[in-house]
Design an enzyme around this catalytic site. Sequence first.
Site, PDB file in Angstrom:
ATOM      1  N   ARG A  54      -2.884  -1.563  -2.621  1.00  0.00           N
ATOM      2  CA  ARG A  54      -3.411  -0.629  -3.616  1.00  0.00           C
ATOM      3  C   ARG A  54      -4.682   0.056  -3.120  1.00  0.00           C
ATOM      4  O   ARG A  54      -4.950   1.207  -3.467  1.00  0.00           O
ATOM      5  CB  ARG A  54      -3.691  -1.353  -4.939  1.00  0.00           C
ATOM      6  CG  ARG A  54      -2.436  -1.745  -5.703  1.00  0.00           C
ATOM      7  CD  ARG A  54      -2.796  -2.525  -6.970  1.00  0.00           C
ATOM      8  NE  ARG A  54      -3.430  -1.694  -7.976  1.00  0.00           N
ATOM      9  CZ  ARG A  54      -2.802  -1.098  -8.981  1.00  0.00           C
ATOM     10  NH1 ARG A  54      -1.493  -1.237  -9.115  1.00  0.00           N
ATOM     11  NH2 ARG A  54      -3.457  -0.372  -9.863  1.00  0.00           N
ATOM     12  N   GLU A 160       1.263   2.576 -15.426  1.00  0.00           N
ATOM     13  CA  GLU A 160      -0.169   2.296 -15.532  1.00  0.00           C
ATOM     14  C   GLU A 160      -0.960   3.494 -16.058  1.00  0.00           C
ATOM     15  O   GLU A 160      -0.649   4.643 -15.746  1.00  0.00           O
ATOM     16  CB  GLU A 160      -0.729   1.885 -14.165  1.00  0.00           C
ATOM     17  CG  GLU A 160      -0.098   0.615 -13.610  1.00  0.00           C
ATOM     18  CD  GLU A 160      -0.695   0.202 -12.277  1.00  0.00           C
ATOM     19  OE1 GLU A 160      -1.934   0.283 -12.118  1.00  0.00           O
ATOM     20  OE2 GLU A 160       0.080  -0.207 -11.378  1.00  0.00           O
TER      21      GLU A 160
END
Length: 222
Positions: A54, A160
């Site tokens: 990420r 998200e």
Amino acid sequence: MPQQGLAYPVPTLIYHITHLNNLQGILQRGGLLPYSQRPPTQQNVAYGHIQAHRAQVVVPVGPRGKLHDYVPFYFCPRSPMLYAIHTQQTDYQGDQRPILHLVSSAQKVAEARIPFVFTDRHAAVQYVCFFHKLEHLKALDWQAIQASYWANVREKKQAEFLVKDFFPWELVEEIGVIDKTIQAQVESILAQFPDLHHPPVRVRRSWYYKKRLCSASCEATF
């Protein structure tokens, strides 16, 4: 139930999960920090290898940057991430009991003029789509996001909502907890900060997993 491309819930609730041990630091700082600014003392409940990935994922729209420049939220409680914690699949070796759900809404973030983006699935997969306008919430698969059984829609359930740089504590509308004992502990910590916003602390047992009904590969339990 809202369908992909047709509708989305308004207000659009968003949920950040964190460990009880992190609450005092969050209150001291007045809000949530992104992973790139996370204090070394913070209790991590994530997958270490996924966080390493990420850190390199570029956000191509809105305020841009990388995923670790954003505070992450899901659009649902009782997420696949919580299941991973519950079944001890992450680097964190505790259970789900001390995990808190900090609840706000996409509309509140937009009204506060805080930069944000959101995704149509788990933000770290290669074929994810990013958006930065609330009108594009209709592109998300809300049936998958709200599914109780999600083994076949895991990525889309993990869509998200990502808030750039800092999420102010005053935008938290509720703290959801697993039981009255954790509720009392949260209330005790909040009482140490009388000048700060005190959102209601509610027992939300349905936001947590009860027991494992299948193997880790199934990952869909009540």
